[in-house]
Design a protein around this motif. Structure first.
Motif, PDB file in Angstrom:
ATOM      1  N   TYR A 188       0.835  -1.202   0.000  1.00 56.59           N
ATOM      2  CA  TYR A 188       0.000   0.000   0.000  1.00 56.59           C
ATOM      3  C   TYR A 188       0.875   1.260   0.000  1.00 56.59           C
ATOM      4  N   THR A 189       1.913   1.211   0.834  1.00 54.13           N
ATOM      5  CA  THR A 189       2.803   2.372   0.927  1.00 54.13           C
ATOM      6  C   THR A 189       3.506   2.629  -0.402  1.00 54.13           C
ATOM      7  N   ILE A 190       4.077   1.567  -0.982  1.00 59.56           N
ATOM      8  CA  ILE A 190       4.791   1.727  -2.253  1.00 59.56           C
ATOM      9  C   ILE A 190       3.829   2.173  -3.351  1.00 59.56           C
ATOM     10  N   GLY A 191       2.618   1.586  -3.353  1.00 60.67           N
ATOM     11  CA  GLY A 191       1.622   1.994  -4.341  1.00 60.67           C
ATOM     12  C   GLY A 191       1.262   3.463  -4.204  1.00 60.67           C
ATOM     13  N   THR A 192       1.085   3.918  -2.958  1.00 59.05           N
ATOM     14  CA  THR A 192       0.764   5.325  -2.710  1.00 59.05           C
ATOM     15  C   THR A 192       1.893   6.233  -3.169  1.00 59.05           C
ATOM     16  N   ILE A 193       3.121   5.863  -2.808  1.00 62.55           N
ATOM     17  CA  ILE A 193       4.283   6.683  -3.163  1.00 62.55           C
ATOM     18  C   ILE A 193       4.442   6.788  -4.678  1.00 62.55           C
ATOM     19  N   LEU A 194       4.373   5.643  -5.350  1.00 63.35           N
ATOM     20  CA  LEU A 194       4.579   5.653  -6.805  1.00 63.35           C
ATOM     21  C   LEU A 194       3.440   6.372  -7.516  1.00 63.35           C
ATOM     22  N   SER A 195       2.204   6.164  -7.042  1.00 61.70           N
ATOM     23  CA  SER A 195       1.072   6.830  -7.692  1.00 61.70           C
ATOM     24  C   SER A 195       1.167   8.337  -7.527  1.00 61.70           C
ATOM     25  N   PHE A 196       1.457   8.770  -6.298  1.00 65.58           N
ATOM     26  CA  PHE A 196       1.598  10.209  -6.070  1.00 65.58           C
ATOM     27  C   PHE A 196       2.780  10.757  -6.867  1.00 65.58           C
ATOM     28  N   GLY A 197       3.855   9.968  -6.922  1.00 65.37           N
ATOM     29  CA  GLY A 197       5.038  10.397  -7.670  1.00 65.37           C
ATOM     30  C   GLY A 197       4.775  10.498  -9.163  1.00 65.37           C
ATOM     31  N   ILE A 198       3.939   9.599  -9.690  1.00 66.22           N
ATOM     32  CA  ILE A 198       3.618   9.653 -11.127  1.00 66.22           C
ATOM     33  C   ILE A 198       2.948  10.985 -11.456  1.00 66.22           C
ATOM     34  N   ILE A 199       2.007  11.372 -10.599  1.00 68.25           N
ATOM     35  CA  ILE A 199       1.321  12.654 -10.819  1.00 68.25           C
ATOM     36  C   ILE A 199       2.326  13.807 -10.734  1.00 68.25           C
ATOM     37  N   CYS A 200       3.171  13.759  -9.700  1.00 70.05           N
ATOM     38  CA  CYS A 200       4.177  14.814  -9.517  1.00 70.05           C
ATOM     39  C   CYS A 200       5.125  14.891 -10.711  1.00 70.05           C
ATOM     40  N   PRO A 232      -4.601   4.828   3.243  1.00 67.36           N
ATOM     41  CA  PRO A 232      -3.204   5.182   2.960  1.00 67.36           C
ATOM     42  C   PRO A 232      -3.071   6.252   1.883  1.00 67.36           C
ATOM     43  N   ILE A 233      -3.894   6.145   0.833  1.00 66.70           N
ATOM     44  CA  ILE A 233      -3.761   7.144  -0.222  1.00 66.70           C
ATOM     45  C   ILE A 233      -4.301   8.496   0.241  1.00 66.70           C
ATOM     46  N   VAL A 234      -5.310   8.479   1.106  1.00 69.93           N
ATOM     47  CA  VAL A 234      -5.816   9.747   1.645  1.00 69.93           C
ATOM     48  C   VAL A 234      -4.716  10.430   2.455  1.00 69.93           C
ATOM     49  N   MET A 235      -4.074   9.651   3.341  1.00 67.27           N
ATOM     50  CA  MET A 235      -2.984  10.203   4.152  1.00 67.27           C
ATOM     51  C   MET A 235      -1.811  10.622   3.273  1.00 67.27           C
ATOM     52  N   GLY A 236      -1.531   9.800   2.264  1.00 70.61           N
ATOM     53  CA  GLY A 236      -0.423  10.115   1.371  1.00 70.61           C
ATOM     54  C   GLY A 236      -0.668  11.382   0.570  1.00 70.61           C
ATOM     55  N   VAL A 237      -1.886  11.516   0.065  1.00 71.78           N
ATOM     56  CA  VAL A 237      -2.203  12.704  -0.742  1.00 71.78           C
ATOM     57  C   VAL A 237      -2.148  13.964   0.116  1.00 71.78           C
ATOM     58  N   ILE A 238      -2.709  13.882   1.332  1.00 72.47           N
ATOM     59  CA  ILE A 238      -2.704  15.060   2.212  1.00 72.47           C
ATOM     60  C   ILE A 238      -1.269  15.474   2.555  1.00 72.47           C
ATOM     61  N   SER A 239      -0.470  14.493   2.990  1.00 69.74           N
ATOM     62  CA  SER A 239       0.903  14.829   3.404  1.00 69.74           C
ATOM     63  C   SER A 239       1.768  15.226   2.201  1.00 69.74           C
ATOM     64  N   GLY A 240       1.614  14.484   1.084  1.00 65.79           N
ATOM     65  CA  GLY A 240       2.409  14.796  -0.099  1.00 65.79           C
ATOM     66  C   GLY A 240       2.080  16.147  -0.693  1.00 65.79           C
ATOM     67  N   THR A 241       0.783  16.439  -0.762  1.00 66.42           N
ATOM     68  CA  THR A 241       0.358  17.738  -1.318  1.00 66.42           C
ATOM     69  C   THR A 241       0.797  18.871  -0.406  1.00 66.42           C
ATOM     70  N   THR A 242       0.681  18.652   0.902  1.00 66.99           N
ATOM     71  CA  THR A 242       1.108  19.689   1.853  1.00 66.99           C
ATOM     72  C   THR A 242       2.597  19.979   1.703  1.00 66.99           C
ATOM     73  N   LYS A 243       3.386  18.908   1.620  1.00 67.25           N
ATOM     74  CA  LYS A 243       4.834  19.109   1.468  1.00 67.25           C
ATOM     75  C   LYS A 243       5.169  19.782   0.139  1.00 67.25           C
ATOM     76  N   ALA A 244       4.523  19.318  -0.943  1.00 68.22           N
ATOM     77  CA  ALA A 244       4.809  19.897  -2.265  1.00 68.22           C
ATOM     78  C   ALA A 244       4.431  21.374  -2.311  1.00 68.22           C
ATOM     79  N   THR A 245       3.284  21.702  -1.718  1.00 62.90           N
ATOM     80  CA  THR A 245       2.819  23.090  -1.758  1.00 62.90           C
ATOM     81  C   THR A 245       3.705  24.004  -0.917  1.00 62.90           C
ATOM     82  N   GLY A 271      10.127  17.864  -2.862  1.00 70.74           N
ATOM     83  CA  GLY A 271       8.705  17.518  -2.892  1.00 70.74           C
ATOM     84  C   GLY A 271       8.366  16.159  -3.453  1.00 70.74           C
ATOM     85  N   ILE A 272       9.198  15.608  -4.359  1.00 66.10           N
ATOM     86  CA  ILE A 272       8.896  14.313  -4.969  1.00 66.10           C
ATOM     87  C   ILE A 272       9.567  13.212  -4.147  1.00 66.10           C
ATOM     88  N   LEU A 273       8.901  12.086  -4.023  1.00 65.76           N
ATOM     89  CA  LEU A 273       9.322  11.083  -3.047  1.00 65.76           C
ATOM     90  C   LEU A 273      10.337  10.080  -3.558  1.00 65.76           C
TER      91      LEU A 273
END
Length: 542
Positions: free
Chosen positions: A240-252, A513-526, A277-279
């Motif tokens: 789940y963690t790797i999937g979240t990281i890679l998915s968020f990273g693909i968008i980034c 996991p993706i909800v937490m990942g998106v919130i934390s990733g978007t916050t860090k990127a912004t 910002g990118i993981l």
């Protein structure tokens, strides 16, 4: 040859490469290569085609004649050979044909669109390679003969990162200043604690929260693997963690370059933002190259920030071990985990960085393997014809409007026939070098003034000065060679990375996991976007 049918795709690719190499070698394709502006790579195309074609045929024949085995030769050559040849063939096609064609088509559409489509959509070989991999794996699928080779992509990407270390020097890293460390440390620790808080808020398992916080805070997959045993994460939680990281990273990977260009970020600013910002390390490299595939400065800064972030891994393991032990009442031994799991490719990068800083490849103060050498050398002299042009121009009073320093630099160039320090100071290398560099700067100022038409000098004089300046700019052959390897490693690895982006890997990120990942990733990127724009102006942080 009982298994020749299974190896027929590799044989076909081998024959194709050999025939292509022969055709290129005859020069028949030279007009087309000039049209595509790839003619300078003609020798490389011939060499790579012959080598890869030969390896493909030899490997395919051996694979056809023998039963599959588990020896080192089988696992590291015969089994991945088909996939390696296929990806390299795709990389060659993209770099030498698809990308140039996209550039030409983009230029032809510019009068209609009013902008270069190639630049706006970042359609360089990096993005095209990833897209080619994604399209292949989600349509036809990865051919069976190529499966083992595709798995090499992440390893090859990390080889590229190792090669990148040769382009760094401590003198250059020092220019970033201690503020970069504070900046990266703030976002790494801030993201970890944000995910831990979110996990408590959404009532997620401690193991899930711990491993996700490391992945989102430090360096993606490597951090996930390193922290998992510390927080006793299950395989599904790692997935789940790797999937979240890679998915968020693909968008980034696609969004970051576009936002960076719209915001008018320079190479250093975007590198700092992407590196913060990118993981995932590979996705950091992809975004940096997509933003600017020509000026490697963006990639270097991104990797410096990314690598600095990775260096926080032992600290994060310590923090999470303490947190997990406190939350669950367990006592964990994390020291061996840190030593065992620290990414080896980072050690390779640091070794090359150390060798580069020590001056083993080129002078320690080099930049991208380039450096300035103003020492006496017959090969850096202007030609007799150029000296005659400069001497006559000086006698005729052609150098009007120059500053006193610029005039002195021209006089010395005529006197010494090259850019250098004062002869009597040759034993004081520091003073000699400073004077020579100052003269080079003044001559460059003359060229800039001539270009701005604030001074008027003849084309012959301009050419002579330009040649003199060019003569003192050196380039390390070792670093250039390592850089060429780095570019092909990245081209290979990013195509392979695209082949691993499946619909399944994206859907693995579903749920909390993706909800937490998106919130934390978007916050860090912004937040990092605004902080970088505020603090990072050029090489030095203010």
């Amino acid at each position: 040859m009982p298994r020749i049918k299974d190896n027929m795709p590799v044989i076909i690719m081998g024959v194709f490469l050999l025939v292509y190499g022969l055709i290129v070698n005859t020069g028949v394709l030279l007009p087309a290569m000039k049209y595509l502006h790839t003619h300078k790579s003609m020798d490389l195309q011939v060499m790579m085609s012959f080598i890869l074609g030969g390896l493909a045929l030899v490997g395919a024949l051996i694979n056809s004649a023998k039963e599959p085995g588990n020896s080192v030769f089988d696992r590291f050559f015969l089994q991945p050979l088909g996939g390696v040849i296929m990806i390299l063939l795709m990389a060659m096609a993209i770099r030498w044909y698809l990308e140039p064609m996209v550039k030409i088509m983009s230029a032809s559409l510019q009068p209609v669109l009013g902008f270069k489509l190639y630049k706006v959509l970042n359609l360089n070989y990096v993005v095209l390679g990833i897209l080619a991999g994604v399209v292949l794996t989600n349509s036809y699928g990865i051919p069976k003969f190529a499966e083992a080779g595709v798995k090499c992509a992440r390893f090859v990407l990390k080889m590229g990162v190792i090669m990148l270390g040769a382009r760094y020097s401590f003198a250059e890293l020092a220019k970033l200043g201690v503020y970069s460390v504070w900046l990266i440390g703030f976002f790494v620790l801030g993201t970890v604690f944000l995910v831990l808080w979110l996990g408590n808020l959404f009532k997620q398992p401690k193991s899930m929260t711990g491993v996700l916080s490391a992945g989102m805070g430090v360096c993606g997959v490597s951090a996930t693997v390193a922290v998992a045993p510390v927080v006793k994460a299950k395989s599904t939680e790692m997935a789940y963690t790797i999937g979240t990281i890679l998915s968020f990273g693909i968008i980034c990977m696609f969004v970051f370059p576009t936002i960076g260009k719209l915001a008018g970020m320079n190479a250093v600013q975007f590198g700092a933002w992407a590196g913060t910002g990118i993981l995932n390390s590979a996705q950091v490299a992809a975004a940096a190259l997509a933003f600017n595939a020509v000026d490697i400065k963006t990639l270097k800064v991104a990797e410096i920030f990314n690598i600095t972030r990775v260096l926080f891994l032992p600290v994060i393991v310590l923090v999470l071990a303490t947190w997990f032990g406190k939350e669950t009442g367990q006592k964990l031994s994390f020291k061996s985990v840190v030593i065992d799991k620290f990414p080896l490719f980072i050690l390779g990068f640091l070794i090359l960085f150390g060798m580069s800083s020590a001056g083993l490849f080129s002078p320690p103060g080099h930049y991208k393997g380039k450096y300035i050498d103003v020492s006496y050398n017959d090969r850096t002299q202007v030609t007799p014809e150029e000296w005659e042009v400069l001497n006559k121009a000086m006698a005729a009073g052609e150098f009007k409007g120059l500053t006193a320093e610029q005039m002195a630099a021209v006089n010395d160039l005529i006197h010494q026939r090259q850019i250098a320090g004062n002869y009597q100071d040759r034993n004081d290398k520091t003073k000699f070098d400073q004077v020579g560099r100052a003269r080079m700067t003044e001559l460059e100022g003359i060229l800039a003034a001539a270009k701005a038409k604030t001074v008027s000098i003849s084309a012959e004089v301009k050419s002579a000065i330009k040649h003199a300046v060019k003569q003192v700019h050196k380039k390390s052959k070792t670093v250039v060679t390592l850089t060429d390897f780095m570019i092909w490693f990245f081209a290979f690895g990013l195509i392979g990375l695209g082949m691993q982006i499946t619909k399944k890997s994206i859907t693995q990120a579903g749920g909390w996991p993706i909800v937490m990942g998106v919130i934390s990733g978007t916050t860090k990127a912004t937040l990092s976007f605004f902080v970088v724009l505020w603090l990072v102006k050029d090489v030095v942080l203010h």
